[in-house]
Design a protein around this motif. Structure first.
Motif, short mmCIF file in Angstrom:
data_model
loop_
_atom_site.label_atom_id
_atom_site.label_comp_id
_atom_site.label_asym_id
_atom_site.label_seq_id
_atom_site.Cartn_x
_atom_site.Cartn_y
_atom_site.Cartn_z
N ALA A 137 3.80 -0.42 -10.30
CA ALA A 137 2.62 -0.55 -9.43
C ALA A 137 1.64 0.58 -9.74
N ASP B 174 0.82 -1.21 0.00
CA ASP B 174 0.00 0.00 0.00
C ASP B 174 0.86 1.26 0.00
N SER B 175 2.11 1.12 0.48
CA SER B 175 3.02 2.28 0.56
C SER B 175 4.45 1.73 0.56
N LEU C 195 -0.62 -5.69 0.85
CA LEU C 195 -1.95 -5.89 0.26
C LEU C 195 -2.12 -7.34 -0.22
N THR D 85 1.43 -2.69 5.61
CA THR D 85 1.42 -2.15 4.24
C THR D 85 1.14 -3.25 3.21
N LYS E 204 1.05 3.12 -5.05
CA LYS E 204 1.29 1.78 -4.47
C LYS E 204 2.71 1.32 -4.81
N HIS E 205 3.13 0.22 -4.22
CA HIS E 205 4.51 -0.23 -4.40
C HIS E 205 4.61 -1.75 -4.48
#
Ligand SMILES: Cc1cc2nc3c(=O)[nH]c(=O)nc-3n(C[C@H](O)[C@H](O)[C@H](O)COP(=O)(O)OP(=O)(O)OC[C@H]3O[C@@H](n4cnc5c(N)ncnc54)[C@H](O)[C@@H]3O)c2cc1C
Length: 480
Positions: free
Chosen positions: A353, A297-298, A394, A392, A357-358
């Protein structure tokens, strides 16, 4: 497959592609056969977790690509390949505080970060960086002739034959020792083993010269650029074509195999001499890897700023801790606190991404053939240096060593280097022989990472194997 070719190459990893290009550039007719549905071998990028998250399935960071005289000789930019350099090449955080050691492109800046070890770091690397242009072709090639620059090469060889531990004795600070340990651990042999320093010397020197670049779009972009270039020269690629015997192949004057000794035996054991077969059976495979990819997510919330800016992060705390966990794996154990290699491609390449996002890429070493799920141990190591990391995540995708070998038959028991890189097999892979690329069967050559200079995306094994075949079979001499 009734057409006749000058050469057939089996396997479209970096070395198979390099061999095919080297042959095709000489005007031969070359067929490249690949078992899987895409080219690339260890250079593929896929949406392993969620739509829009593009993960490097295997290779991620490419110091050897930048260092490879062969890859540099190709017009790959014209075929879509672009690299980006991370701000910090590699960072190595510690339990104590928010600090991390950092490998930077600049040798001087890197050395400065080591305080009391500034001089020792420069003394170790300055001569290697200075002499690298003279020795790169010998370091990244077979040991068959006198080096072009014997004194410069002796300077490298004397250090490379040592263990990572011996070289670490030059350093006093935990920063220099820790960073060095993480880079030595890429060798996948104990840090106390002779020659374990070799790969770290090459990776660090390559970093100070050409960086540790990340291909935009993923390592698949390197594979695609190589394949497009090969096809632009007139080469032919057939996908979904696993080869189980030489009799599967169309008629050709020479065959080059981008496989490891075990597969070589299965594909053409009957054609090989009994002595060569016996030598191949003795070939040793090394540690495997447990690989994990995360959709995040980050960015990973590392405590250390250097880690938040790094393409690669090595998680293992001190030299002693890294050495201990690697020696446990070597003895067949699974460490509670494994040494973990993390790559953060999406920090530098937004194509990996969806916006904001990452992706996270990581692996740890495990005993060859291990089926143990190391997810928890790896995530605990990341959390240790990046509190809040788990929140973080997902989605995730994992590969144990069996799954890794199923994905790519060259990764025997999860060994990503095509065979252990110890003193016996560093220079003489797969066997002690005048040319490591020639098999005992006339016209059949081995071109994979199981030949010098070994693992990594550099294509040098493929180039040298093709060069040998060109000379033997077609009387053509090529040079880099
Ligand atoms: C998790 C992981 C991380 C890595 N990270 C890095 C990194 O960051 N940087 C780096 O430089 N290197 C990295 N590597 C190592 C690198 O990917 C390999 O060293 C490199 O790909 C070896 O190239 P190769 O051409 O010898 O073999 P491979 O890339 O393994 O290619 C072999 C090809 O041959 C095909 N093949 C095999 N048998 C047959 C058959 N019988 N018939 C037809 N086709 C066949 C396979 O499908 C495959 O496509 C990593 C590897 C892994 C697994």
């Amino acid at each position: 497959m009734s057409k006749r070719y000058d050469a057939v190459v089996v396997g479209a990893g970096p070395n198979g592609l390099a061999a095919a290009i080297t042959l095709q550039r000489e005007g031969l007719s070359v067929l490249l056969l690949e078992a899987k549905a895409t080219v690339g071998g260890g250079m593929r990028t896929q949406e392993l977790t969620l739509p829009g998250f593009r993960h490097d399935v295997c290779s991620a960071i490419h110091p050897m690509g930048a260092a490879s005289p062969f890859l540099r000789s190709l017009p790959l930019e014209q075929h879509g390949l672009k690299y980006v350099q991370p701000t910090v090449l590699a960072a190595h955080p510690f339990d104590s505080g928010d600090d991390a050691a950092a490998l930077l492109r600049s040798l001087d800046e890197t050395a400065k970060g080591f305080g009391a070890d500034e001089g020792a770091y420069k003394k170790l690397f300055a001569p290697l960086v200075r002499h690298w242009p003279q020795i790169e072709r010998d370091v990244l090639g077979p040991l068959v002739s006198l080096p072009r620059h014997p004194f410069a090469m002796a300077g490298f060889g004397w250090k490379a034959l040592q263990s990572g531990k011996q070289i670490a004795a030059r350093f006093k600070t935990k920063e220099a020792r820790g960073l060095w340990a993480g880079i030595v651990a890429h060798s996948m042999i104990p840090l106390s083993a002779q020659t374990s320093a070799a790969i770290a010397l090459v990776l660090s020197t390559a970093g100070h010269i050409g960086g540790w670049p990340i291909p935009i779009g993923g390592s698949q972009s390197i594979a695609n650029a190589l394949a497009f270039y090969f096809e632009s020269l007139g080469g032919e690629i057939q996908l979904n074509s696993p080869v189980s015997s030489l009799s599967d192949l169309p008629d050709a004057r020479t065959v080059l195999l981008d496989v490891t000794p075990r597969q070589l035996l299965a594909i053409c054991g009957d054609e090989l001499s009994s002595f060569y077969r016996w030598q191949l059976k003795d070939y040793k495979y090394g540690m495997g890897v447990f690989k994990i990819d995360w959709a995040l997510d980050s960015p990973i919330p590392f405590r250390s700023e250097a880690c938040r800016k790094a393409g690669t992060v090595h998680l293992g705390n001190t030299f002693e801790e890294v050495a201990h966990s690697e020696s446990q794996v070597w003895k067949g154990q699974h460490p509670d606190k494994p040494f973990v290699l993390v790559a953060q491609q999406s920090l530098f390449d937004e194509s990996r991404a969806p916006a904001g996002k990452h992706t996270g890429w990581a692996y740890c070493h495990v005993p060859n053939g291990s089926t143990r799920d190391m997810t928890e141990a790896i995530e605990a190591q990341v959390e240790r240096f990046a509190p809040g990391f788990r929140d973080t995540i997902l989605a995730k995708h994992t590969f144990n060593t069996e799954e890794m070998q199923h994905y790519n038959p060259n990764y025997i028991g999860g060994d990503i280097n095509g065979g252990v890189v110890n003193l016996a097999q560093l220079f003489n892979r797969p066997v002690l022989r005048f040319s490591p690329y020639r098999t005992s069967a006339k016209g059949v050559y081995l071109c994979s990472a199981s030949t010098p200079p070994g693992g990594g995306v550099h294509g040098m094994s493929g180039f040298y194997a093709a060069r040998t075949a060109l000379k033997d079979v077609f009387g053509i001499e090529v040079h880099l």
